[in-house]
Scaffold this motif. Structure first.
Motif, short mmCIF file in Angstrom:
data_model
loop_
_atom_site.label_atom_id
_atom_site.label_comp_id
_atom_site.label_asym_id
_atom_site.label_seq_id
_atom_site.Cartn_x
_atom_site.Cartn_y
_atom_site.Cartn_z
N GLN A 35 0.82 -1.21 0.00
CA GLN A 35 0.00 0.00 0.00
C GLN A 35 0.85 1.27 0.00
O GLN A 35 0.30 2.37 -0.03
N LEU A 36 2.17 1.13 0.04
CA LEU A 36 3.08 2.26 0.05
C LEU A 36 3.84 2.31 -1.27
O LEU A 36 4.34 1.29 -1.76
N SER A 37 3.92 3.51 -1.84
CA SER A 37 4.65 3.70 -3.10
C SER A 37 5.32 5.06 -3.07
O SER A 37 5.02 5.90 -2.22
N ALA A 38 6.22 5.28 -4.02
CA ALA A 38 6.99 6.54 -4.04
C ALA A 38 7.37 6.89 -5.47
O ALA A 38 7.33 6.05 -6.38
N SER A 39 7.73 8.14 -5.64
CA SER A 39 8.15 8.60 -6.96
C SER A 39 9.47 7.97 -7.38
O SER A 39 9.70 7.70 -8.56
N SER A 40 10.36 7.71 -6.41
CA SER A 40 11.64 7.08 -6.70
C SER A 40 12.20 6.49 -5.41
O SER A 40 11.75 6.83 -4.31
N VAL A 41 13.17 5.60 -5.54
CA VAL A 41 13.78 4.91 -4.40
C VAL A 41 15.29 5.00 -4.54
O VAL A 41 15.85 4.78 -5.63
N TRP A 42 15.94 5.30 -3.44
CA TRP A 42 17.40 5.40 -3.43
C TRP A 42 17.99 4.02 -3.17
O TRP A 42 17.69 3.37 -2.16
N GLU A 43 18.85 3.59 -4.07
CA GLU A 43 19.57 2.32 -3.92
C GLU A 43 21.05 2.58 -4.16
O GLU A 43 21.42 3.33 -5.06
N TRP A 44 21.89 1.91 -3.38
CA TRP A 44 23.33 2.08 -3.55
C TRP A 44 24.06 0.92 -2.89
O TRP A 44 23.51 0.19 -2.04
N ASN A 45 25.32 0.76 -3.28
CA ASN A 45 26.21 -0.27 -2.73
C ASN A 45 27.30 0.42 -1.92
O ASN A 45 27.91 1.39 -2.39
N ASN A 46 27.52 -0.09 -0.71
CA ASN A 46 28.57 0.50 0.12
C ASN A 46 29.94 -0.04 -0.27
O ASN A 46 30.07 -0.83 -1.22
N ILE A 47 30.96 0.33 0.51
CA ILE A 47 32.34 0.00 0.13
C ILE A 47 32.62 -1.50 0.24
O ILE A 47 33.57 -1.99 -0.36
N ILE A 48 31.82 -2.23 1.00
CA ILE A 48 32.04 -3.68 1.13
C ILE A 48 31.10 -4.45 0.21
O ILE A 48 30.98 -5.66 0.32
N GLY A 49 30.42 -3.71 -0.68
CA GLY A 49 29.57 -4.37 -1.66
C GLY A 49 28.17 -4.70 -1.18
O GLY A 49 27.44 -5.41 -1.86
N GLN A 50 27.79 -4.18 -0.02
CA GLN A 50 26.45 -4.46 0.50
C GLN A 50 25.44 -3.54 -0.17
O GLN A 50 25.64 -2.33 -0.25
N HIS A 51 24.34 -4.14 -0.64
CA HIS A 51 23.33 -3.38 -1.36
C HIS A 51 22.29 -2.83 -0.38
O HIS A 51 21.75 -3.58 0.45
N SER A 52 21.99 -1.53 -0.46
CA SER A 52 21.02 -0.89 0.43
C SER A 52 19.90 -0.31 -0.41
O SER A 52 20.15 0.37 -1.41
N VAL A 53 18.66 -0.58 0.03
CA VAL A 53 17.48 -0.08 -0.65
C VAL A 53 16.66 0.71 0.37
O VAL A 53 16.22 0.17 1.38
N TRP A 54 16.42 1.99 0.09
CA TRP A 54 15.64 2.85 0.97
C TRP A 54 14.22 2.91 0.41
O TRP A 54 13.79 3.92 -0.15
N ALA A 55 13.51 1.82 0.60
CA ALA A 55 12.21 1.62 -0.04
C ALA A 55 11.08 2.29 0.73
O ALA A 55 11.22 2.61 1.93
N PRO A 56 9.90 2.48 0.11
CA PRO A 56 8.75 3.06 0.82
C PRO A 56 8.29 2.23 2.01
O PRO A 56 7.72 2.76 2.95
N SER A 57 8.55 0.93 1.98
CA SER A 57 8.14 0.07 3.10
C SER A 57 8.86 0.44 4.39
O SER A 57 8.43 0.06 5.49
N GLY A 58 9.98 1.18 4.30
CA GLY A 58 10.70 1.60 5.50
C GLY A 58 10.18 2.89 6.10
O GLY A 58 10.67 3.31 7.17
N ALA A 59 9.19 3.51 5.46
CA ALA A 59 8.68 4.81 5.93
C ALA A 59 7.64 4.62 7.02
O ALA A 59 6.50 5.11 6.93
N ARG A 60 7.97 3.88 8.07
CA ARG A 60 7.04 3.59 9.18
C ARG A 60 7.61 4.18 10.46
O ARG A 60 8.74 3.85 10.86
N LEU A 61 6.84 5.02 11.11
CA LEU A 61 7.29 5.70 12.31
C LEU A 61 7.61 4.68 13.41
O LEU A 61 6.91 3.67 13.58
#
Length: 701
Positions: free
Chosen positions: A272-298
């Motif tokens: 039920q949560l959506s967004a215009s865009s999502v930030w995704e990136w890989n850190n220096i050790i190759g770990q993938h991070s996704v800042w998805a709308p599902s994380g927007a919970r207080l």
């Protein structure tokens, strides 16, 4: 609201200020302020707040300001002063005036000039239009003025400076004016815990979200005992400070529509949560991070939502699956120390179908409402919607942010009753109005419609009209049924207790029950004398009692187990199987009473009760043994059967004795004593018992 421009100030001479004012006024309404001495003011349609420039500090020299106020026709205006402090060295150029009407035809209501004036009463106009004029000359002291106004429909109007300590009532209702955020007073506390008693009530009401700074409103306040600590929070552009223990606090009654709508609890699913865009990136050790709308919970651990681009075209959307009444929103930043991102300002858009969107606006305003966001990445900030909005879809459009757009949120509100959804029409569409330019640093999202939202009717229409009658009937019937059942239980318990007590009291220490009835007395007259004498008692005449003490050896008595005997009555000594009574020793008084029931016992013949046993004797009483005239041999053993004689024809002084031998060594009856009080030794018996009724009596004719 109209726009006003103040042009120039004239020179002064001979202590008199000559003011030259050129006013260029274009207006869409009838509320305006003009001059260079106007302080922070809010002129609402039915209430507002006015103050002098620099308040609560000293107002400047040689200034002037006029406020023109107009309320709907048919209403009048009244004013309440919070503070009035104008230097009175020269009241010709230092004063505050109130006028009925606007323009050259106006007439003066009142003029004030003086330091620390206390004006307690309401100042009322005679029309729906009023002019307020403040003028200052050269002065050295004075804080100016601070006042509130409203229509006369609200006689309980208070000012923005009135504190909780000014109202001693435990509960009260007042009307707060618009514009109380112009006050410099601080509050301490938050809802629902409450606000410190020293906080201004109307400012706290704006912070709590029960009154709007733009239009004011009615509040219901409840006072209670203070708490040790008051929390500091930011809500509705009001910052409350932390506070320590106070004697009392106050909080506000609400309609209850301030619950969470499922972000934190999971009631709103990830889909039920959506967004215009999502930030995704890989850190220096190759770990993938996704800042998805599902994380927007207080108040939920983990990464928040963050957009891939940082611009004013980004949004976060929630689908609530059905229309709901939304009264507020709470946001935080990333809550991650290593990523201190947050949104500092945003707009709210809403829709019923996800296609046509509306930008939220405050009441009586054509400007898009820009909400104050977070001031750091960690702490929560709350904003309330006054009036509430009703929608299924909600979008958050960031307009300002720190480093990167990232946030967590929770919506506040409640379900819309089904009956109201059927009865009330949808929010109607309005053509796009002409807008003033948006605030600096913000852009309007493109291609969105606009609407005005009216305050919803908060009456409860889901309950049938007869509900109150049913509740009243139940309130009467339930206590009555409880009382009836309790009475029945008490009656049953008392009857059972009385019956058991009656059974336990029959024949324990008194004559048998049958002897106490007239029926049994009449029956005994018809029975043979031998049958009558086979009862559980042995009767003696009073003439034979005195001869008992000299007998050394007595026959053993046999009786059914019992404890006590009947007392002596009317000259005939009745010794039951339970007797422990000892008759008086002494000479035969030679007395008998033909009336065995009614004749009283002479106190010089018999004692009414048994005598206590001598301290040196046995712990049992001496049994009564009577010679019936058949003198058995004194040397007869206790184990031999004794002679039992009949008293037939012997008269009232004859005595009948029934004895029998018993070889039981565990009898629980008294041990016979001789004339000296010593216990007579026996071979195999310790106690004597009365003879059973099976022994055939013998006697002299």
């Amino acid at each position: 609201m109209g726009r006003a421009v103040m042009v120039g100030r004239g020179p002064t001479g001979a202590g008199v200020l000559v003011l030259s004012i050129l006013i260029i006024l274009t207006t869409e309404g009838c509320r305006a302020q003009k001059g260079d001495g106007c302080g922070p003011s809010v002129l609402g349609p039915s209430s507002g707040t006015l103050s002098s420039l620099g308040y609560p500090g000293t107002y400047p020299n040689n200034t002037v300001c006029e406020w023109e106020i107009s309320v709907p026709r048919g209403n009048r205006v009244h004013f309440r002063f919070a503070e009035l402090d104008i230097e009175d060295a020269d009241c010709r150029v230092n004063y505050l005036r109130l006028y009925n009407g606007i323009g050259p035809e106006r007439s003066e209501i009142v003029k004030y000039c003086g330091l620390s004036l206390k004006v307690k009463e309401l100042i009322e106009s005679t029309s729906n239009q009023v002019t307020v004029q403040f003028m200052s000359g050269t002065h050295h002291t004075g804080r100016g003025f601070y006042l509130s106004y409203s229509t006369t429909e609200h006689p309980d109007l208070i000012t923005c400076l009135d504190k909780g300590t000014d109202f001693p009532e435990a509960e009260f209702s007042k009307y707060c004016p618009a514009g109380c955020l112009t006050s410099a007073e601080e509050i301490s506390g938050t809802i629902p815990n409450g606000y410190r008693e020293s906080s201004p009530v109307c400012v706290a009401a704006v912070h709590a979200g029960v009154a709007s700074n733009a239009v004011g409103g009615r509040i219901s306040v409840v006072s209670s005992k203070g708490i040790p600590h008051y929390e500091a929070t930011l809500a509705n552009n009001v910052t409350s400070t932390g506070g320590t223990l106070s004697n009392s606090l106050f909080t506000f009654k609400t309609n209850g529509c301030y619950g969470t709508l499922g972000f934190e609890s999971g009631g709103v699913a990830d889909t039920q949560l959506s967004a215009s865009s999502v930030w995704e990136w890989n850190n220096i050790i190759g770990q993938h991070s996704v800042w998805a709308p599902s994380g927007a919970r207080l108040k939920t651990a983990g990464l928040p939502w963050a957009s891939s681009q940082s611009d004013q075209q980004q949004w976060l959307q929630a689908d609530l699956k059905r229309e709901k009444k939304i009264t507020g929103i709470t946001t935080t930043g990333s809550t991650l120390r290593e990523y201190q991102y947050y949104v500092s300002a945003y707009r709210v858009l809403y829709s019923s179908d996800g296609q046509q969107w509306y930008i939220y606006k405050e009441a009586n305003s054509t400007q898009d409402k820009v909400f104050q966001g977070n001031i750091n990445y960690l702490h929560e900030v709350r904003n309330n919607f006054i009036p509430p909005l009703e929608a299924r879809f909600v979008r958050i459009h960031p307009t300002l942010w720190h480093q990167r757009i990232a946030l967590k949120l929770e919506l506040l509100g409640c379900q819309i009753p089904a009956a109201r959804r059927r009865q009330e029409p949808r929010t109607r569409m309005l053509p796009p109005p002409r807008h003033a330019p948006p605030p600096a640093g913000t852009k309007r999202p493109p291609h969105y419609g606009q609407t005005t939202t009216h305050p919803p009717d908060i009456r409860n229409t889901t309950m049938p009209p007869h509900t109150n009658k049913d509740v009243a009937l139940a309130a009467v019937l339930v206590p009555v049924l409880v009382m009836v059942l309790t009475a029945l239980i008490l009656i049953v318990v008392c009857a059972w207790h009385w019956r058991n007590r009656k059974k336990s009291s029959e024949g324990t220490y008194d004559l048998p029950h049958w002897d106490r009835t007239d029926w049994w007395k009449s029956m005994k007259q018809l029975l043979p004398s031998k049958m009558v004498e086979t009862e559980d008692s042995v009767r003696y005449s009073s003439s034979e009692v005195g001869r008992l003490t000299g007998r050394g050896a007595v026959p053993r008595l046999h009786a059914e187990p019992a404890e006590y005997a009947q007392p002596l009555v009317s000259g005939v000594t009745t010794l039951g199987a339970r007797s422990t009574f000892k008759p008086d020793e002494g000479p035969d008084p030679g007395y008998s009473d033909p009336d065995l029931y009614d004749a009283p016992i002479s106190p010089d013949v018999y004692h009414a009760y048994a005598e206590p046993l001598p301290a040196s004797g046995s712990e049992y009483a001496t049994p009564i043994v009577v010679d019936m005239g058949c003198h058995p041999s004194g040397g007869s053993s206790l184990t031999q059967p004794s002679t039992v004689c009949s008293f037939m024809g012997a008269g009232p002084t004859s005595l009948l004795t029934q004895t029998d031998g018993s070889h039981s060594g565990r009898s629980a009856y008294d041990t016979p004593k001789n004339a000296t009080g010593q216990v007579t030794p026996t071979e195999d018996m310790t106690y004597q018992v009365p003879q059973s009724s099976t022994q055939k009596p013998t006697g002299k004719s």
